[in-house]
Write an enzyme that holds these catalytic residues in place. Structure first.
Site, PDB file in Angstrom:
ATOM      1  N   GLU A  84       0.851  -1.189   0.000  1.00  0.00           N
ATOM      2  CA  GLU A  84       0.000   0.000   0.000  1.00  0.00           C
ATOM      3  C   GLU A  84       0.888   1.241   0.000  1.00  0.00           C
ATOM      4  O   GLU A  84       1.046   1.892   1.011  1.00  0.00           O
ATOM      5  CB  GLU A  84      -0.941   0.002   1.209  1.00  0.00           C
ATOM      6  CG  GLU A  84      -2.272  -0.670   0.976  1.00  0.00           C
ATOM      7  CD  GLU A  84      -2.185  -2.190   1.008  1.00  0.00           C
ATOM      8  OE1 GLU A  84      -3.020  -2.819   0.357  1.00  0.00           O
ATOM      9  OE2 GLU A  84      -1.276  -2.730   1.651  1.00  0.00           O
ATOM     10  N   SER A  85       1.513   1.545  -1.132  1.00  0.00           N
ATOM     11  CA  SER A  85       2.242   2.794  -1.363  1.00  0.00           C
ATOM     12  C   SER A  85       3.735   2.729  -1.017  1.00  0.00           C
ATOM     13  O   SER A  85       4.395   1.783  -1.431  1.00  0.00           O
ATOM     14  CB  SER A  85       1.533   3.980  -0.702  1.00  0.00           C
ATOM     15  OG  SER A  85       0.240   4.131  -1.253  1.00  0.00           O
ATOM     16  N   CYS A  99      -2.194   3.689   1.528  1.00  0.00           N
ATOM     17  CA  CYS A  99      -3.557   3.871   1.040  1.00  0.00           C
ATOM     18  C   CYS A  99      -4.442   2.756   1.570  1.00  0.00           C
ATOM     19  O   CYS A  99      -4.081   2.058   2.523  1.00  0.00           O
ATOM     20  CB  CYS A  99      -3.570   3.917  -0.488  1.00  0.00           C
ATOM     21  SG  CYS A  99      -2.903   2.422  -1.263  1.00  0.00           S
ATOM     22  N   SER A 267       2.440   1.118  -8.633  1.00  0.00           N
ATOM     23  CA  SER A 267       3.167   1.962  -7.693  1.00  0.00           C
ATOM     24  C   SER A 267       4.590   2.161  -8.197  1.00  0.00           C
ATOM     25  O   SER A 267       5.165   1.265  -8.829  1.00  0.00           O
ATOM     26  CB  SER A 267       3.230   1.322  -6.300  1.00  0.00           C
ATOM     27  OG  SER A 267       1.977   1.331  -5.675  1.00  0.00           O
ATOM     28  N   HIS A 280       1.233   6.510  -7.505  1.00  0.00           N
ATOM     29  CA  HIS A 280       0.363   5.381  -7.166  1.00  0.00           C
ATOM     30  C   HIS A 280      -0.941   5.513  -7.934  1.00  0.00           C
ATOM     31  O   HIS A 280      -1.513   6.609  -8.015  1.00  0.00           O
ATOM     32  CB  HIS A 280       0.108   5.341  -5.663  1.00  0.00           C
ATOM     33  CG  HIS A 280       1.373   5.243  -4.866  1.00  0.00           C
ATOM     34  ND1 HIS A 280       2.117   4.083  -4.792  1.00  0.00           N
ATOM     35  CD2 HIS A 280       2.051   6.164  -4.142  1.00  0.00           C
ATOM     36  CE1 HIS A 280       3.187   4.295  -4.050  1.00  0.00           C
ATOM     37  NE2 HIS A 280       3.168   5.541  -3.641  1.00  0.00           N
TER      38      HIS A 280
END
Length: 373
Positions: A84-85, A99, A267, A280
């Site tokens: 997530e990022s 995120c 990403s 992203h």
């Protein structure tokens, strides 16, 4: 974006908007205690937060509810590509951006423990936390369901904080910011007398440019879906997307580490000496979102140049820009305001200038003109 995020549903809904946390233990790498060790494989010396081993960061990221996909290094910092990022580790600061339904703020206590235990960094200099308004706030966990709860959490954990809501509170591009003032100026003055602020001896400078985009064009979205006939996903797929979209040309001299998810999502972390950028993309059509963030100085292209390059690639219906920059003279402030003046094909719906203690913030929100193809 993540292949394993629990917020995926049969309708493929995902919260793309990131939570962005920066914790600084000093203004520069030279302003922290001089403790160092060597990388394996004859890599350069590392100190400060770069002393922390990978497994310690993995344990901290478990609290956040994400994990590491890949790591690249240069002489200045370590760049972690996350499920997530992104996470960037400098000797004197950590930048963590996540995120989905990650629980970023809950990890702050552990982050501070790690800095003290492994790096002898016992005093926080500054903290910044920001995010765009969520599309699906009801899906968030813990304090992240509501901005007031996040502010309460930060105020209880850290001293001397201030919270701001930037933009229309009833709009879909409202931007939230929490920051505090430097806590240990006397200590830093002593350290900086032995360690100049930078190699040129100039005053401390900091800039962050963030472009948050929604309602991406169908042509754009299709580029960020994995097509097995084109090759593998992962880092190989990410490199393929870099070339296909032109993302590798935003800063062509940068080292780029990118990743294509299955079935969709992208990403990337970019490293340019002691500066970074990240990109992203959440390409689901019912919640499409893309973000671009960088702290690369304006000398590598004007703010307006960067905005135009990014918008030309993603072609969103709506986007917001925030530029957070250490204060200079009035002429530079005027240039900051003008940098978000006119974007071809878009009408500006909002523009706000904030003056903080040491920083200026310009926020602008744009929507595509109806007659613009």
């Amino acid at each position: 974006m993540s292949e394993n995020n629990s917020f995926y549903t049969s309708e493929r809904i995902f919260e793309g908007a990131e939570k962005l946390l920066e914790i600084w233990f000093g203004p520069t790498s030279g302003s922290i205690p001089d403790i160092s060790s060597e990388f394996d494989n004859n890599r350069p010396l590392r100190n400060g937060l770069r002393l922390v081993e990978r497994d310690v960061w993995d344990e901290m990221l478990d609290i956040v509810k994400c994990h590491v996909l890949n790591v690249v290094h240069n002489d200045y910092f370590d760049a972690y590509l996350l499920s997530e990022s992104s996470m960037f580790i400098y000797p004197h600061k950590i930048i963590l951006k996540t995120c989905g339904t990650t629980t970023l703020l809950i990890a702050i206590h552990r982050l501070l423990e790690i800095a003290s235990e492994y790096c002898q960094l016992n005093k926080v200099w500054r903290v910044f936390y920001s995010r765009k308004s969520f599309v699906f706030p009801e899906a968030q966990l813990g304090p992240h369901k509501d901005w007031n709860e996040e502010v309460k959490f930060l105020d209880q954990l850290l001293d001397n904080g201030a919270a701001y809501t930037v933009g229309k509170s009833n709009g879909d591009h409202c931007w939230f910011l929490w920051l505090n003032s430097p806590q240990n100026d006397i200590l830093l003055t002593e350290l900086e007398s032995a360690h100049p602020l930078d190699e040129t001896g100039s005053d401390f400078q900091d800039i962050t440019i963030e472009i948050l985009m929604t309602e991406l064009s169908s042509e754009t979205l299709n580029k960020f879906y994995h097509n097995p006939s084109e090759g593998e996903s992962g880092t190989q797929g990410g490199a393929r997307i870099d070339r296909k979209t032109g993302l590798c040309d935003i800063y062509p001299e940068a080292q780029l580490d990118s990743y294509l998810y299955e079935p969709c999502g992208y990403s990337a972390n970019g490293l340019l000496r002691d500066n970074y950028f990240n990109i992203h993309v959440t390409p689901e059509r019912n919640c499409s979102y893309a973000s671009f963030e960088t702290n690369i100085p304006v000398g590598h292209g004007t703010i307006a140049d960067v905005i135009h390059k990014v918008i030309a690639i993603f072609k969103p219906e709506k986007f917001s820009v925030t530029v957070f920059k250490t204060r200079e003279d009035n002429d530079n402030k005027k240039l900051l305001v003008v940098s978000v003046d006119d974007i071809n094909g878009y009408s500006r719906k909002d523009r706000i200038l904030y003056e903080f203690e040491d920083y200026d913030l310009i926020f602008a929100q744009f929507e595509r003109e109806k007659n613009f193809a």
